[in-house]
Design a protein around this motif. Structure first.
Motif, PDB file in Angstrom:
ATOM      1  N   SER A 100     -11.468  13.868  27.818  1.00  0.00           N
ATOM      2  CA  SER A 100     -10.940  13.717  26.472  1.00  0.00           C
ATOM      3  C   SER A 100     -11.527  12.469  25.822  1.00  0.00           C
ATOM      4  O   SER A 100     -12.116  11.609  26.498  1.00  0.00           O
ATOM      5  CB  SER A 100      -9.413  13.600  26.513  1.00  0.00           C
ATOM      6  N   ASP A 101     -11.356  12.345  24.507  1.00  0.00           N
ATOM      7  CA  ASP A 101     -11.947  11.227  23.770  1.00  0.00           C
ATOM      8  C   ASP A 101     -11.421   9.883  24.263  1.00  0.00           C
ATOM      9  O   ASP A 101     -12.187   8.942  24.452  1.00  0.00           O
ATOM     10  CB  ASP A 101     -11.649  11.391  22.280  1.00  0.00           C
ATOM     11  N   SER A 102     -10.109   9.790  24.475  1.00  0.00           N
ATOM     12  CA  SER A 102      -9.529   8.523  24.938  1.00  0.00           C
ATOM     13  C   SER A 102      -9.981   8.189  26.359  1.00  0.00           C
ATOM     14  O   SER A 102     -10.255   7.025  26.673  1.00  0.00           O
ATOM     15  CB  SER A 102      -7.997   8.581  24.871  1.00  0.00           C
ATOM     16  N   SER A 103     -10.061   9.194  27.210  1.00  0.00           N
ATOM     17  CA  SER A 103     -10.522   8.971  28.584  1.00  0.00           C
ATOM     18  C   SER A 103     -11.987   8.563  28.601  1.00  0.00           C
ATOM     19  O   SER A 103     -12.403   7.683  29.377  1.00  0.00           O
ATOM     20  CB  SER A 103     -10.333  10.229  29.423  1.00  0.00           C
ATOM     21  N   ALA A 104     -12.785   9.200  27.727  1.00  0.00           N
ATOM     22  CA  ALA A 104     -14.209   8.870  27.650  1.00  0.00           C
ATOM     23  C   ALA A 104     -14.404   7.417  27.228  1.00  0.00           C
ATOM     24  O   ALA A 104     -15.241   6.694  27.787  1.00  0.00           O
ATOM     25  CB  ALA A 104     -14.906   9.810  26.666  1.00  0.00           C
ATOM     26  N   GLU A 105     -13.603   6.972  26.258  1.00  0.00           N
ATOM     27  CA  GLU A 105     -13.710   5.583  25.806  1.00  0.00           C
ATOM     28  C   GLU A 105     -13.266   4.615  26.894  1.00  0.00           C
ATOM     29  O   GLU A 105     -13.885   3.553  27.088  1.00  0.00           O
ATOM     30  CB  GLU A 105     -12.876   5.369  24.546  1.00  0.00           C
ATOM     31  N   ALA A 106     -12.233   4.969  27.626  1.00  0.00           N
ATOM     32  CA  ALA A 106     -11.759   4.110  28.721  1.00  0.00           C
ATOM     33  C   ALA A 106     -12.817   3.989  29.807  1.00  0.00           C
ATOM     34  O   ALA A 106     -13.087   2.885  30.320  1.00  0.00           O
ATOM     35  CB  ALA A 106     -10.461   4.673  29.298  1.00  0.00           C
ATOM     36  N   LEU A 107     -13.438   5.107  30.167  1.00  0.00           N
ATOM     37  CA  LEU A 107     -14.483   5.085  31.193  1.00  0.00           C
ATOM     38  C   LEU A 107     -15.695   4.286  30.724  1.00  0.00           C
ATOM     39  O   LEU A 107     -16.302   3.540  31.510  1.00  0.00           O
ATOM     40  CB  LEU A 107     -14.901   6.520  31.535  1.00  0.00           C
ATOM     41  N   MET A 108     -16.040   4.435  29.450  1.00  0.00           N
ATOM     42  CA  MET A 108     -17.147   3.665  28.890  1.00  0.00           C
ATOM     43  C   MET A 108     -16.876   2.166  29.023  1.00  0.00           C
ATOM     44  O   MET A 108     -17.750   1.395  29.445  1.00  0.00           O
ATOM     45  CB  MET A 108     -17.321   4.024  27.411  1.00  0.00           C
ATOM     46  N   LEU A 109     -15.665   1.739  28.687  1.00  0.00           N
ATOM     47  CA  LEU A 109     -15.315   0.321  28.755  1.00  0.00           C
ATOM     48  C   LEU A 109     -15.311  -0.194  30.191  1.00  0.00           C
ATOM     49  O   LEU A 109     -15.737  -1.321  30.463  1.00  0.00           O
ATOM     50  CB  LEU A 109     -13.949   0.089  28.106  1.00  0.00           C
TER      51      LEU A 109
ATOM     52  N   CYS B 266     -17.156   0.911  32.655  1.00  0.00           N
ATOM     53  CA  CYS B 266     -18.553   0.773  33.060  1.00  0.00           C
ATOM     54  C   CYS B 266     -19.214  -0.419  32.379  1.00  0.00           C
ATOM     55  O   CYS B 266     -20.012  -1.138  32.988  1.00  0.00           O
ATOM     56  CB  CYS B 266     -19.321   2.052  32.748  1.00  0.00           C
ATOM     57  N   PHE B 267     -18.870  -0.632  31.105  1.00  0.00           N
ATOM     58  CA  PHE B 267     -19.428  -1.757  30.354  1.00  0.00           C
ATOM     59  C   PHE B 267     -19.076  -3.085  31.019  1.00  0.00           C
ATOM     60  O   PHE B 267     -19.953  -3.919  31.285  1.00  0.00           O
ATOM     61  CB  PHE B 267     -18.903  -1.715  28.924  1.00  0.00           C
ATOM     62  N   PHE B 268     -17.801  -3.280  31.316  1.00  0.00           N
ATOM     63  CA  PHE B 268     -17.387  -4.544  31.933  1.00  0.00           C
ATOM     64  C   PHE B 268     -17.830  -4.630  33.394  1.00  0.00           C
ATOM     65  O   PHE B 268     -18.010  -5.726  33.925  1.00  0.00           O
ATOM     66  CB  PHE B 268     -15.884  -4.724  31.791  1.00  0.00           C
TER      67      PHE B 268
ATOM     68  N   GLY C 110     -23.219   2.765  30.294  1.00  0.00           N
ATOM     69  CA  GLY C 110     -22.186   1.739  30.197  1.00  0.00           C
ATOM     70  C   GLY C 110     -22.562   0.478  30.952  1.00  0.00           C
ATOM     71  O   GLY C 110     -22.412  -0.641  30.438  1.00  0.00           O
ATOM     72  N   ILE C 111     -23.079   0.647  32.167  1.00  0.00           N
ATOM     73  CA  ILE C 111     -23.487  -0.500  32.983  1.00  0.00           C
ATOM     74  C   ILE C 111     -24.671  -1.218  32.361  1.00  0.00           C
ATOM     75  O   ILE C 111     -24.724  -2.455  32.318  1.00  0.00           O
ATOM     76  CB  ILE C 111     -23.812  -0.043  34.416  1.00  0.00           C
ATOM     77  N   VAL C 112     -25.650  -0.445  31.864  1.00  0.00           N
ATOM     78  CA  VAL C 112     -26.834  -1.035  31.231  1.00  0.00           C
ATOM     79  C   VAL C 112     -26.434  -1.892  30.032  1.00  0.00           C
ATOM     80  O   VAL C 112     -26.935  -3.011  29.847  1.00  0.00           O
ATOM     81  CB  VAL C 112     -27.818   0.073  30.805  1.00  0.00           C
ATOM     82  N   ALA C 113     -25.520  -1.392  29.208  1.00  0.00           N
ATOM     83  CA  ALA C 113     -25.057  -2.157  28.042  1.00  0.00           C
ATOM     84  C   ALA C 113     -24.402  -3.465  28.490  1.00  0.00           C
ATOM     85  O   ALA C 113     -24.643  -4.525  27.891  1.00  0.00           O
ATOM     86  CB  ALA C 113     -24.070  -1.326  27.223  1.00  0.00           C
ATOM     87  N   GLY C 114     -23.589  -3.419  29.536  1.00  0.00           N
ATOM     88  CA  GLY C 114     -22.951  -4.626  30.045  1.00  0.00           C
ATOM     89  C   GLY C 114     -23.955  -5.640  30.544  1.00  0.00           C
ATOM     90  O   GLY C 114     -23.838  -6.846  30.272  1.00  0.00           O
TER      91      GLY C 114
END
Length: 277
Positions: A71-80, A82-84, A229-233
């Protein structure tokens, strides 16, 4: 699956970015001590490119990849997450390297001045040589994730890959200087100092190759989401921890901000033109 041509182009960009440490090594032998304004703008430019790409493109791609399965909210949570995680990974690698030879602990030209004076005492020469060698090893360690980030981004988009490769290449120039200066003034051998600096950049294409062989068999929507996500972090950490402070050290607030805005502007324009075409 990516074509052979795409993989070779991505690898070539990573190779170019990594071996730009050799440019820094060559410049170190001939540069004037008071001529660092252009370097300051260049480092700011690199930060601008990396920050803009990370937030405007790569994190968007990460969320979009996750959204294909969640879902959109889950996708955003997973992105964050991976980012951090990418920031934490870059920070962890940074902490493994002693501060006195850490390429992310860049020195001002005034601090580097002792390296440019001729020392004849054996102990001082040995210390200079050690500094150069350990700095080369430290840069090689740091270049693994940078090579991975450049390679993966270039696989997905040539425009992204070109931008990141240019940014990494610019910020590798002072790292090449940090390796070559102490070795050159310890040994008096330009070739030896150059090849140490040049060789430290090889870690980037090696990181790209490892990323290719480890990720390609697993490549899919979930893997892409995690990777982007990891690359962006990683790139945000490099920008905030190294590029922005270094830009201020080699210049001032005005040269740094000019470089940042220039980098963001050029990257934004190139991405816009790429989408129009």
């Amino acid at each position: 699956m990516y074509s052979l041509e795409t993989v070779l182009i991505a690898f070539g960009l990573t190779l170019f970015a990594g071996l730009s440490t050799g440019i820094g090594a060559a410049l170190a032998f001939f540069s004037k001590s008071d001529n660092t304004r252009l370097l300051s703008i260049g480092l700011g430019f690199s930060a601008g490119v990396m920050i803009y790409i990370s937030f405007a493109e790569i994190l968007v791609k990460s969320k979009a990849s996750f959204a294909l399965q969640f879902s959109d909210s889950s996708a955003e949570a997973l992105m964050l997450i991976c980012f951090f995680s990418g920031i934490a990974l870059a920070f962890g690698i940074d902490r493994l390297v002693p501060e006195d030879v850490n390429p992310h602990e860049l020195k001002s030209d005034q601090a580097l001045a002792p390296l440019k004076t001729e020392h004849r005492e054996s102990k001082q020469k040995m210390m200079l040589h050690r500094t150069g060698v350990f700095t080369a090893l430290a840069i090689a360690i740091h270049n693994f994730p940078e090579g991975f980030a450049t390679f993966v981004s270039a696989l997905d988009s040539l425009t992204l890959g070109l931008g990141i490769a240019l940014a990494v290449a610019i910020h590798n120039i002072p790292e090449g200087m940090a390796v070559s200066l102490p070795i050159y003034h310890a040994t008096g051998e330009r070739k030896r100092a150059f090849w140490f600096a040049f060789g430290s950049g090889l870690a980037e294409p090696i990181g790209a190759a490892l990323g290719f062989f480890l990720l390609m068999p697993l490549m899919g929507d979930l893997t892409l989401g995690i990777t982007f996500g990891i690359v962006a972090g990683i790139m945000i950490y490099i920008s905030l921890d190294e590029l922005l402070p270094s830009s201020r050290v080699y210049g001032n607030a005005h040269t740094a901000i000019a470089g940042i805005v220039g980098g963001m502007g050029v990257m934004a324009l190139s991405l816009l033109l790429f989408k129009i075409v």
